[in-house]
Every structure is written in structure tokens, then in C-alpha cells.
Design a protein around this motif. Structure first.
Motif, PDB file in Angstrom:
ATOM      1  N   ALA A  53       0.834  -1.207   0.000  1.00 33.20           N
ATOM      2  CA  ALA A  53       0.000   0.000   0.000  1.00 33.20           C
ATOM      3  C   ALA A  53       0.865   1.252   0.000  1.00 33.20           C
ATOM      4  O   ALA A  53       0.587   2.212  -0.729  1.00 33.20           O
ATOM      5  CB  ALA A  53      -0.924  -0.018   1.214  1.00 33.20           C
ATOM      6  N   GLU A  54       1.913   1.256   0.818  1.00 31.05           N
ATOM      7  CA  GLU A  54       2.824   2.399   0.873  1.00 31.05           C
ATOM      8  C   GLU A  54       3.544   2.586  -0.457  1.00 31.05           C
ATOM      9  O   GLU A  54       3.761   3.716  -0.905  1.00 31.05           O
ATOM     10  CB  GLU A  54       3.838   2.208   1.995  1.00 31.05           C
ATOM     11  CG  GLU A  54       3.251   2.228   3.400  1.00 31.05           C
ATOM     12  CD  GLU A  54       3.020   3.636   3.924  1.00 31.05           C
ATOM     13  OE1 GLU A  54       3.283   4.602   3.177  1.00 31.05           O
ATOM     14  OE2 GLU A  54       2.569   3.758   5.079  1.00 31.05           O
ATOM     15  N   TYR A  55       3.916   1.477  -1.095  1.00 30.36           N
ATOM     16  CA  TYR A  55       4.654   1.580  -2.353  1.00 30.36           C
ATOM     17  C   TYR A  55       3.767   2.113  -3.473  1.00 30.36           C
ATOM     18  O   TYR A  55       4.227   2.886  -4.316  1.00 30.36           O
ATOM     19  CB  TYR A  55       5.229   0.214  -2.740  1.00 30.36           C
ATOM     20  CG  TYR A  55       6.429   0.353  -3.645  1.00 30.36           C
ATOM     21  CD1 TYR A  55       7.696   0.525  -3.101  1.00 30.36           C
ATOM     22  CD2 TYR A  55       6.291   0.358  -5.018  1.00 30.36           C
ATOM     23  CE1 TYR A  55       8.794   0.680  -3.918  1.00 30.36           C
ATOM     24  CE2 TYR A  55       7.392   0.507  -5.840  1.00 30.36           C
ATOM     25  CZ  TYR A  55       8.643   0.678  -5.288  1.00 30.36           C
ATOM     26  OH  TYR A  55       9.727   0.849  -6.092  1.00 30.36           O
ATOM     27  N   ARG A  56       2.506   1.724  -3.471  1.00 29.58           N
ATOM     28  CA  ARG A  56       1.585   2.270  -4.469  1.00 29.58           C
ATOM     29  C   ARG A  56       1.414   3.773  -4.274  1.00 29.58           C
ATOM     30  O   ARG A  56       1.296   4.537  -5.228  1.00 29.58           O
ATOM     31  CB  ARG A  56       0.237   1.558  -4.378  1.00 29.58           C
ATOM     32  CG  ARG A  56       0.257   0.155  -4.964  1.00 29.58           C
ATOM     33  CD  ARG A  56      -1.147  -0.364  -5.246  1.00 29.58           C
ATOM     34  NE  ARG A  56      -1.080  -1.567  -6.052  1.00 29.58           N
ATOM     35  CZ  ARG A  56      -1.520  -2.759  -5.679  1.00 29.58           C
ATOM     36  NH1 ARG A  56      -2.050  -2.899  -4.484  1.00 29.58           N
ATOM     37  NH2 ARG A  56      -1.435  -3.796  -6.477  1.00 29.58           N
ATOM     38  N   SER A  57       1.378   4.192  -3.003  1.00 24.87           N
ATOM     39  CA  SER A  57       1.300   5.618  -2.705  1.00 24.87           C
ATOM     40  C   SER A  57       2.541   6.343  -3.212  1.00 24.87           C
ATOM     41  O   SER A  57       2.457   7.436  -3.775  1.00 24.87           O
ATOM     42  CB  SER A  57       1.135   5.824  -1.200  1.00 24.87           C
ATOM     43  OG  SER A  57       1.129   7.202  -0.876  1.00 24.87           O
ATOM     44  N   MET A  58       3.701   5.722  -3.044  1.00 27.18           N
ATOM     45  CA  MET A  58       4.949   6.303  -3.516  1.00 27.18           C
ATOM     46  C   MET A  58       4.963   6.431  -5.045  1.00 27.18           C
ATOM     47  O   MET A  58       5.420   7.437  -5.604  1.00 27.18           O
ATOM     48  CB  MET A  58       6.131   5.445  -3.051  1.00 27.18           C
ATOM     49  CG  MET A  58       7.492   6.056  -3.332  1.00 27.18           C
ATOM     50  SD  MET A  58       8.867   4.947  -2.874  1.00 27.18           S
ATOM     51  CE  MET A  58       8.603   4.839  -1.107  1.00 27.18           C
TER      52      MET A  58
END
Length: 257
Positions: A146-151
């Protein structure tokens, strides 16, 4: 005036901490059009009030069938605005035109779909110029995903902003700092080896990795308590909200210069 809140007491945050609006089961609102009209106005207000992004994102999901609880939550935003009518984004004349991005996610934040929430904010100097709160299109199987998609979404926005500023004569030759509070996501960004745990987000991995190699972004870790984008993905306590609001660069536009 239309909501009858002229004599109401202001509140310190636009949405209650630990709210359960997605699971509201109370009576339906008798006049849904009034709710839609109010939330529609709040959506336009988000163009100059980034701290409202999360609360308005939540409220806008119940336009089709709002409950009384949703109406009361919308009125809470009005009460918040009553206490802070002077706040807004100020682009200062002494701006150094440096960019700094912050990205965050609330993993499986939606109790109905278990989709995560993406939030980012990009500062030009000390002033926010781009921000967003949006539910991710697919369910993430881990917080790192989820964090990587946000990045990855923030990286796309930075690419567009860099080109826009270049067309205005403002160039950025140094990598743009991108602050993230997930050590796992940063490790994936810096490690080009793909395996079973990252294969399903390989496109995002390549996108962020290429941006790092090209010198567009410089990802770095920031503690959660200092993560500015936290205000765009979660309902914070009054103390945390006030702290993040100050870091976000929201100014009192009526204060003497």
C-alpha cells in the motif's frame, strides 16, 4: 446559515478520531439533497484547504444514501470551518522554489472493501501546491504494498509538476526529496531484485526505480509522528492534527505580514 450552525461551538478537528462512518446503521437522512449540496460545496473548498481532504473524502462516499450520522459528521466540518475561517494556502514572495514530497497510506483503511487509502502532499518551499486523498483501486496484501503504491502515485505527480514548473522557467536539477514512513517500501525502492512478494506490483516498482536512477526523486525515511501526509489519510487527535497542520504550511491569511 443554510445549515443552521451560526450559533454552534467550533471544534478543533474536521472529523472525529476513530470514527465508524462507513459502518453507520442509524436512520437514513430525510433530505439527502441537503447532504449532497453541503458535501459538494466542501469538495470545492478542498482546493484551498488541504486539511479537509480526508474528511471530505470520507463524506463523499455516502452521497447516494446518507444516514443521520453522516449528516452530523458533515456539520462537524462546518463547525471546524467556523473556528478557522482565516486559514488557507499562502504562496510567499520569498519562496525558494524547492520541492519536497510526502506520501502515506492507510493500509486496508476501508472496513467495507479493505482497500487502502493513498495520501500525498507536495510543498513548493513551505507552501503546499498539490495534495490528494484517494482510495486505491485494488486491495493491497501488505502495508508495504500500500505504501509503495502511494509512492508510485506521488512520483507520477512529481514528474508532472517538474515539467510544469520547467515551462514556467523554474528548473529542478537536484533529486526531489520524497519522505515515506515505511522502511519496507523504501527497501523495495532501493532493491531492484523482484521476487514473489513484489511481482504483483512490478510496474510500480519499475516506475519508482527508474525515477531514482534518473535523479528525479530521493526517497528517505521519516518517522510516522513527523509524516505530514498523515493528515490526509487518517482521523487524527486534536493535538496531532494541530501539529501536522503547522507542518503542512497552512497559514492564517488574516494575520499581519
Amino acid at each position: 446559515m443554510e445549515t443552521g450552525m451560526l450559533g454552534s461551538r467550533p471544534v478543533s478537528t474536521p472529523i472525529e478520531e476513530n470514527h465508524r462512518l462507513a459502518l453507520a446503521e442509524g436512520p437514513l437522512l430525510s433530505d439527502a439533497a441537503q447532504y449532497r449540496c453541503l458535501v459538494g460545496r466542501l469538495i470545492y473548498l478542498c482546493f484551498t484547504r488541504p486539511e479537509l481532504s480526508y474528511s471530505v473524502h470520507i463524506l463523499s462516499q455516502f452521497m447516494h444514501q446518507p444516514h443521520e450520522e453522516h449528516w452530523q459528521a458533515a456539520l462537524r466540518v462546518v463547525r471546524y470551518l467556523k473556528g478557522r475561517p482565516e486559514q488557507g494556502v499562502l504562496l510567499r514572495r520569498e519562496n525558494d522554489f524547492t520541492l519536497h514530497a510526502w506520501c502515506d497510506s492507510d493500509w486496508a483503511g476501508c472496513p467495507l472493501t479493505r482497500r487502502s487509502l493513498t495520501g500525498w502532499v507536495i510543498l513548493l518551499g513551505n507552501s503546499p501546491i498539490s495534495w490528494k486523498t484517494k482510495k486505491q483501486h485494488t486491495v493491497s496484501r501488505s502495508s508495504a504494498e500500500a505504501e509503495y503504491r502511494s509512492m508510485a502515485n506521488t512520483t507520477c505527480e512529481l514528474k508532472w509538476l517538474k515539467e510544469l514548473l520547467l515551462s514556467l522557467g523554474i528548473s529542478h536539477t537536484q533529486p526531489i526529496p520524497l519522505s515515506c514512513d515505511s522502511q519496507a517500501a523504501l527497501h523495495i525502492a532501493k532493491n531492484p531484485v523482484f521476487h514473489e512478494r513484489t511481482k504483483h506490483i512490478e510496474v510500480d516498482c519499475h516506475l519508482v526505480r527508474d525515477a531514482i536512477i534518473q535523479g528525479l526523486i530521493l526517497p528517505s525515511y521519516v518517522p510516522t509522528k513527523s509524516q505530514v501526509a498523515d493528515i490526509l489519510t487518517k482521523a487524527l487527535s486534536s493535538h496531532s492534527f494541530a501539529s501536522m497542520l503547522d507542518k503542512l504550511g497552512i497559514s492564517n491569511l488574516h494575520a499581519p505580514t
